[in-house]
Design a protein around this motif. Structure first.
Motif, PDB file in Angstrom:
ATOM      1  N   GLU A 104      -8.268   6.070   8.068  1.00 36.56           N
ATOM      2  CA  GLU A 104      -7.750   6.248   6.713  1.00 36.56           C
ATOM      3  C   GLU A 104      -7.986   4.989   5.879  1.00 36.56           C
ATOM      4  N   THR A 125       0.846  -1.190   0.000  1.00 29.42           N
ATOM      5  CA  THR A 125       0.000   0.000   0.000  1.00 29.42           C
ATOM      6  C   THR A 125       0.884   1.244   0.000  1.00 29.42           C
ATOM      7  N   HIS A 147      -1.760   8.854  -6.611  1.00 30.70           N
ATOM      8  CA  HIS A 147      -2.188   9.163  -5.246  1.00 30.70           C
ATOM      9  C   HIS A 147      -1.830  10.614  -4.938  1.00 30.70           C
ATOM     10  N   PHE A 160     -10.301   9.546   3.990  1.00 31.68           N
ATOM     11  CA  PHE A 160     -10.724   9.084   5.307  1.00 31.68           C
ATOM     12  C   PHE A 160     -12.208   8.725   5.292  1.00 31.68           C
ATOM     13  N   VAL A 188      -4.488   2.626   0.368  1.00 31.47           N
ATOM     14  CA  VAL A 188      -4.411   2.983  -1.043  1.00 31.47           C
ATOM     15  C   VAL A 188      -3.406   2.080  -1.750  1.00 31.47           C
ATOM     16  N   SER A 235      -4.030  12.483  -2.639  1.00 29.67           N
ATOM     17  CA  SER A 235      -4.763  12.943  -1.468  1.00 29.67           C
ATOM     18  C   SER A 235      -5.093  11.765  -0.562  1.00 29.67           C
ATOM     19  N   GLU A 236      -4.940  11.963   0.745  1.00 34.19           N
ATOM     20  CA  GLU A 236      -5.340  10.927   1.696  1.00 34.19           C
ATOM     21  C   GLU A 236      -6.868  10.926   1.812  1.00 34.19           C
ATOM     22  N   ASN A 251       1.220   3.274   2.256  1.00 35.10           N
ATOM     23  CA  ASN A 251       1.882   3.342   3.566  1.00 35.10           C
ATOM     24  C   ASN A 251       2.847   2.190   3.793  1.00 35.10           C
ATOM     25  N   SER A 277      -6.650   9.843  -6.354  1.00 34.46           N
ATOM     26  CA  SER A 277      -7.270   9.680  -5.033  1.00 34.46           C
ATOM     27  C   SER A 277      -8.280  10.793  -4.760  1.00 34.46           C
ATOM     28  N   SER A 278      -7.953  12.007  -5.196  1.00 36.95           N
ATOM     29  CA  SER A 278      -8.820  13.153  -4.924  1.00 36.95           C
ATOM     30  C   SER A 278     -10.180  13.047  -5.610  1.00 36.95           C
TER      31      SER A 278
END
Length: 422
Positions: free
Chosen positions: A102, A22, A91, A96, A105, A93-94, A24, A66-67
């Motif tokens: 979160e 991912t 990617h 939630f 992704v 934007s994070e 992260n 992502s946005s």
């Protein structure tokens, strides 16, 4: 790059699924990509994944960026609370959930080969007519034949929908439904809708009762088509007009005006006068036509049943009051072919389905007996060396062009998916 390409990549796992991480940097294992819904809500339903040894079951949402999550206002939609993985190309934007947790992704472009991206761009490079026009002839015969059969039954399902609507309107009277469908297709493209409304304007119970006298059927059809409104000296015309108003009074029918039928741009043999007379004579000849047709399985049997002449008056007329050289006004095989394709096969299919039976193989055999259709779409396919041998293949090509090529659905098409592999 379009989102449906990412759907294709995820659905068929067309990316390197080993050592997925991912954003992260958590280990990701895909157990099940989920069910592709193509409906409102998340893109893939009931997927299963493992993130850092924790198994998750839920939905997958896919975006180019992502946005796009916020662009599409998913943060306010409870249907997206069950998303367990956000698959994106970029990617930026994070994301939630409403409880501030979160959403993991996966950046898909990190795992897709350059080759498949190149093939995708090549496939969707604009061409003169369809994207795959240069390559379609090279698709394997076995693959293409199977795809054509699937396309044909897709088209048949679409053609069956109006039949099910008519079932409700006619109280499940299959004879009445056949009359409406035949009328529509006797009208061809130009007069088809007018002929359908014309057939629906006369209760089929009256068609049954008056079928023993063909002039009465002609009177009803010509009258509601607006073809008996003028004053003419022609004796046949006068007789039909008298019969028409008598029948309106006899059955207490309100006069219904359908759209004016068209003579313009028709060959004389396709004039509405000729086609309506042939339809009237068909129902004069057979009072239970559906019962006869539903049990016929060969093209020749259907030809024998549907080859019918217009009334004797029309042998030397195309219009009232205008005499023409003597010529037989009989339905020909090419016209009956259109009736088989557009009326007989759809009603056979719908009837079998309602009875819980499958007649797919019978329909394939029947269509293989019918010559390929001739129209501009088929001619264009021939330019790209796709030469249909029968009506099954032409019907499938029409479905391919109208429902896939015209809508840029290359990634839903067997031809497009095969070219992405090559």
């Amino acid at each position: 790059m379009k989102e449906n390409f990412l759907h294709y990549l995820w659905k068929y796992k067309k990316f390197n699924t080993l050592n997925l991480r991912t954003f992260n940097n958590e280990e990701l294992i895909i157990i099940n990509v989920g069910q592709y819904l193509e409906l409102a809500g998340p893109d893939f339903f009931n997927a299963q994944i493992i993130i850092e040894n924790q198994k998750w079951a839920g939905n997958i949402e896919i975006h180019l960026k992502s946005s796009d999550w916020y662009l599409h206002h998913h943060e306010n939609d409870k249907a997206y609370e069950s998303v367990i993985l956000h698959v994106v190309w970029e990617h930026d934007s994070e994301i939630f959930r409403q409880n501030n947790s979160e959403i993991p992704v996966l950046i898909l472009k990190n795992y897709v080969s350059e080759e498949i991206i190149k093939n995708y761009k090549t496939l969707l490079t604009p061409k003169s007519w369809i994207f795959c026009e240069k390559e379609i002839k090279d698709i394997g015969a076995f693959l293409f034949i199977n795809w054509q059969e699937r396309l044909f039954f897709e088209r048949l399902e679409r053609k069956s929908k109006p039949i099910y609507d008519l079932l409700k309107l006619t109280n499940n009277d299959w004879e009445a439904i056949l009359f409406c469908l035949l009328a529509k297709n006797f009208g061809l493209n130009t007069n088809g809708d007018s002929f359908l409304k014309l057939a629906q304007s006369i209760p089929f119970s009256i068609i049954r009762k008056e079928s023993f006298e063909v002039e009465n059927l002609e009177a009803l059809l010509f009258g509601n088509a607006g073809l008996l409104d003028a004053d003419k000296e022609d004796n046949y015309y006068k007789d039909l007009k008298i019969r028409y108003f008598y029948l309106l009074h006899k059955y207490q029918l309100e006069r219904v005006y359908v759209e004016q039928v068209q003579f313009f741009k028709h060959r004389p043999d396709n004039f509405p006068t000729i086609r309506l007379s042939q339809l009237a004579n068909l129902y004069h000849k057979y009072q239970n036509l559906f019962s006869k047709l539903i049990n016929l399985n060969t093209a020749q049997e259907i030809y024998d049943l549907l080859l019918v002449s217009a009334a004797p008056y029309w042998q030397n007329h195309y219009q009232f009051d205008k005499e023409s050289p003597l010529k037989s006004k009989k339905t020909v095989r090419s016209f009956v072919d259109l009736l088989i394709i557009n009326t007989i096969i759809p009603i056979k299919f719908a009837y079998a389905k309602k009875q819980g039976e499958s007649i797919s193989e019978d329909l394939i055999i029947l269509l293989n007996q019918i010559k390929p259709e001739k129209n501009s779409i088929i001619d264009k396919f021939k330019m790209f060396k796709i030469n249909p041998k029968n009506a099954l293949e032409t019907q499938s090509l029409l479905q391919l062009k109208n429902e896939y090529c015209n809508k840029n659905r290359c990634l839903d098409c067997v031809v497009g998916m095969e070219l992405l592999k090559s």
